[in-house]
Enzyme design. Structure first.
Site, PDB file in Angstrom:
ATOM      1  CG  HIS A 190      -3.851  -2.253  -4.613  1.00  0.00           C
ATOM      2  ND1 HIS A 190      -4.952  -1.010  -4.511  1.00  0.00           N
ATOM      3  CD2 HIS A 190      -3.518  -2.260  -5.931  1.00  0.00           C
ATOM      4  CE1 HIS A 190      -5.165  -0.639  -5.601  1.00  0.00           C
ATOM      5  NE2 HIS A 190      -4.417  -1.328  -6.601  1.00  0.00           N
ATOM      6  NE  ARG A 297      -9.893   8.229  -1.820  1.00  0.00           N
ATOM      7  CZ  ARG A 297      -9.368   7.831  -0.453  1.00  0.00           C
ATOM      8  NH1 ARG A 297     -10.278   7.433   0.356  1.00  0.00           N
ATOM      9  NH2 ARG A 297      -7.966   7.965  -0.156  1.00  0.00           N
ATOM     10  NE  ARG A 333     -11.494  13.099  -5.294  1.00  0.00           N
ATOM     11  CZ  ARG A 333     -10.484  11.955  -5.077  1.00  0.00           C
ATOM     12  NH1 ARG A 333      -9.330  12.289  -4.718  1.00  0.00           N
ATOM     13  NH2 ARG A 333     -10.880  10.842  -5.108  1.00  0.00           N
ATOM     14  CD  GLU A 432      -5.270  15.782  -7.515  1.00  0.00           C
ATOM     15  OE1 GLU A 432      -5.082  14.599  -7.177  1.00  0.00           O
ATOM     16  OE2 GLU A 432      -6.409  16.201  -7.873  1.00  0.00           O
ATOM     17  CG  ASN A 455      -1.491   9.122  -2.375  1.00  0.00           C
ATOM     18  OD1 ASN A 455      -0.795   9.280  -0.958  1.00  0.00           O
ATOM     19  ND2 ASN A 455      -2.726   8.247  -1.952  1.00  0.00           N
ATOM     20  CG  ASP A 456      -2.317  11.477  -8.183  1.00  0.00           C
ATOM     21  OD1 ASP A 456      -1.868  10.255  -8.304  1.00  0.00           O
ATOM     22  OD2 ASP A 456      -3.747  11.767  -8.569  1.00  0.00           O
ATOM     23  NE  ARG A 466      -0.227   6.629  -6.006  1.00  0.00           N
ATOM     24  CZ  ARG A 466      -1.369   6.059  -5.231  1.00  0.00           C
ATOM     25  NH1 ARG A 466      -1.177   5.240  -4.214  1.00  0.00           N
ATOM     26  NH2 ARG A 466      -2.529   6.290  -5.390  1.00  0.00           N
ATOM     27  CB  CYS A 503      -6.688  14.430   1.654  1.00  0.00           C
ATOM     28  SG  CYS A 503      -6.531  15.045  -0.100  1.00  0.00           S
TER      29      CYS A 503
END
EC number: 2.7.3.9
Length: 572
Positions: A190, A297, A333, A432, A455-456, A466, A503
């Site tokens: 974060h 998102r 999405r 993903e 990311n996933d 992660r 993305c």
């Protein structure tokens, strides 16, 4: 004493300033007996309300300055404060055991923290950190102690901490906080993501900055190379002042590229798009010359509220975004709730492993009333611009076919009602899940595009959370296995004449960009602040030259070898 500490470069730039050590204070809470239960409950209620007010303010501030996706964590913290198990548990201790509110808070929050930390699931362990952070805030109001806010810093400093919570990072004032360095964290933590949005130089995951640096020490934070220098020599200060000036000059050069197309040295065009969470985020996309939105998102429309958004609310939000993008592509999405995002009003059962559970398209296909409302809003907005629809977390062809069939049903209904709907809406999926990447040739026949959610994809492929420090070394974007999956997806799409975007954080990574360009990626979607540096990098790269280079990288043995090859060849 002079030290040179290495870590992970989280946010580019150079900071030179005195160290401000940020350590959490230890407050001893004693148990006392009370006689006036109602007064104690009132005190607790007031502390909870003040905490909510603070969190709402931080959330709004973060949303305005960094976007809705960065503010998401504070919506989660607000949910903790409304959790009846936690709040009623504290009130029960006060009422049944006549104990003070402070100690009741400590007992109940400690119980939840211990329970979550004992679980094998890393997502549940992260919830322990949320409860600890929120409880600290409430306790501060109960006992009248400041909870360590960094917002009051009024001189140029470099913050040194074990870690920075999202609340900490959101309150940093760029005028005074010139950089930060932490013991723990990675590029996708974060604090790292927020530091890039704020454009504050940062180095994370050093393991030892709090041990080696004293309050007031002169510190250099090199967020470009991932280096922290403590009590530098005059020569080092001079060298880094020059490096900082060069970086600032570079940023001025990037700013000149705002209205320019994203083309390579050999004239190939690549689309540089942005990821957003709310209509307000379009400001940053346009200011940085984004050529589209590669990921909207939509779940942020559903969060921090006590009921589902209406079709009209959603329609207005989608319409605003596509209109403001003025014909540029906008990939929206569908709802991706579950995993790390919860909605209190849906009252979904707790899962031991929510990242692999009832989430995203799985939830939408079961709760079709929610899904159909969103699809109607999207279809209605499609006539106002270049809107594309993307389904998340698709694992099987059956899921894709069912989602498309529901969308077609809603389109037919709208047309029968006399409502205009675009007849050229592209429909794609997020790639993903590793199995989807492996079977990309099957999916490519039934979609208009792919968007690779790295990311996933990386954490599922490497079986490594992660956000888990102990296995973060396995989160390797340049691992040959990841690159081969990306290559497989791109080839499958192109063989069917379809385009492929990306993305995840990897799309804006300067090491990954030459590899992805060589593999044939068509669209790179990233945080808005990464667009201009990426455009500048593309101008120096030849797509044709990179094709054999990328294939060579696929044949290497380790992520480190791939990274070194790119740096040696293209990032000198």
């Amino acid at each position: 004493m002079h030290h040179k500490i290495t870590g992970i470069a989280a946010s580019s730039g150079v900071a030179i300033a005195k160290a401000f050590i940020h350590l959490e204070p230890n407050v001893d809470i004693e148990k006392t007996s009370i006689t006036d239960v109602s007064t104690e409950i009132e005190k607790l209620t007031a502390a909870l309300e003040k905490s909510k007010e603070e969190l709402r303010a931080i959330k709004d501030q973060t949303e305005a300055s960094m976007g809705a996706d960065k503010a998401e964590i504070f919506a989660a913290h607000l949910l903790v404060l409304d959790d009846p198990e936690l709040v009623d548990g504290i009130k029960g201790k006060i009422e049944n055991e006549q104990m003070n509110a402070e100690y009741a808070l400590k007992e109940v929050s400690d119980m939840f923290v211990s329970m979550f930390e004992s679980m094998d699931n890393e997502y549940m362990k992260e919830r322990a950190a949320d409860i600890r952070d929120v409880s600290k805030r409430v306790l501060g109001h109960l006992i009248g102690v400041e909870t360590g806010s960094l917002a009051t810093i009024a001189e140029e400093t470099v913050i040194i901490a074990e870690d920075l919570t999202p609340s900490d990072t959101a309150q940093l004032n760029k005028q005074f906080v010139k950089g930060f360095a932490t013991d723990i964290g990675g590029r996708t933590s974060h604090s790292a993501i927020m530091s890039r949005s704020l454009e504050i130089p940062a180095v994370v995951g050093t393991k030892e900055v709090t041990e080696k640096i004293q309050h007031g020490d002169m510190v250099i934070v090199d967020g470009i190379e991932g280096i922290v220098i403590v009590n530098p020599t005059e020569e080092e200060v001079k060298a880094y002042e020059e490096k900082r000036a060069a970086f600032e000059k570079q940023k001025q050069e990037w700013a000149k590229l705002v209205g320019e197309p994203s083309t390579t040295k050999d004239g190939a065009h690549v689309e540089l798009a942005a990821n957003i969470g709310t209509p307000k985020d379009v400001d940053g996309v346009l200011a940085n010359g984004g050529e589209g939105i590669g990921l909207y998102r939509t779940e942020f429309l559903y969060m921090d509220r006590d009921q589902l958004p209406t079709e009209e609310e959603q329609f207005e939000a989608y319409k605003e975004v596509v209109q403001r993008m003025d014909g540029k592509p906008v990939v929206i999405r569908t709802l991706d709730i579950g995993g790390d995002k919860e909605l209190s009003y849906l009252q979904l059962p707790k899962e031991l492993n929510p990242f692999l559970g009832f989430r995203a398209i799985r939830l939408c296909l079961e709760k079709q009333d929610i899904f159909r409302t969103q699809l109607r809003a999207l279809l209605r907005a499609s006539t106002y611009g270049n809107l594309k629809v993307m389904f998340p977390m698709i694992a099987t062809l059956e899921e894709l076919r069912q989602a498309k069939a529901i969308m077609q049903e809603e389109k037919d209904k709208l047309l029968s009602e006399g409502v205009d709907v675009s007849d050229s809406i592209e429909v794609g999926i997020m790639v993903e899940i590793p199995s989807t990447a492996v079977a990309a040739n099957l999916f490519a026949k039934e979609v208009d595009f792919f968007s690779i959610g790295t990311n996933d994809l990386i954490q599922y492929t490497m079986a490594a959370d992660r956000m888990n420090e102990r296995v973060s070394y396995l989160y390797q974007p340049y691992h040959p296995a990841i690159l081969r999956l990306v290559d497989m997806v791109i080839k499958a799409a192109h063989s069917e004449g379809k385009w492929v975007g990306m993305c995840g954080e990897m799309a804006g990574d300067e090491v990954a960009i030459p590899l992805l360009l060589g593999l044939g990626l068509d669209e790179f979607s990233m945080s808005a602040t990464s667009i201009l540096p990426a455009r500048s990098q593309l101008l120096k790269l030849s797509k044709e030259e990179l094709k054999p280079f990328a294939q060579k990288a696929l044949m290497l043995d380790t992520a480190e070898e791939v990274e070194q090859l790119v740096k040696k060849t293209y990032l000198k």
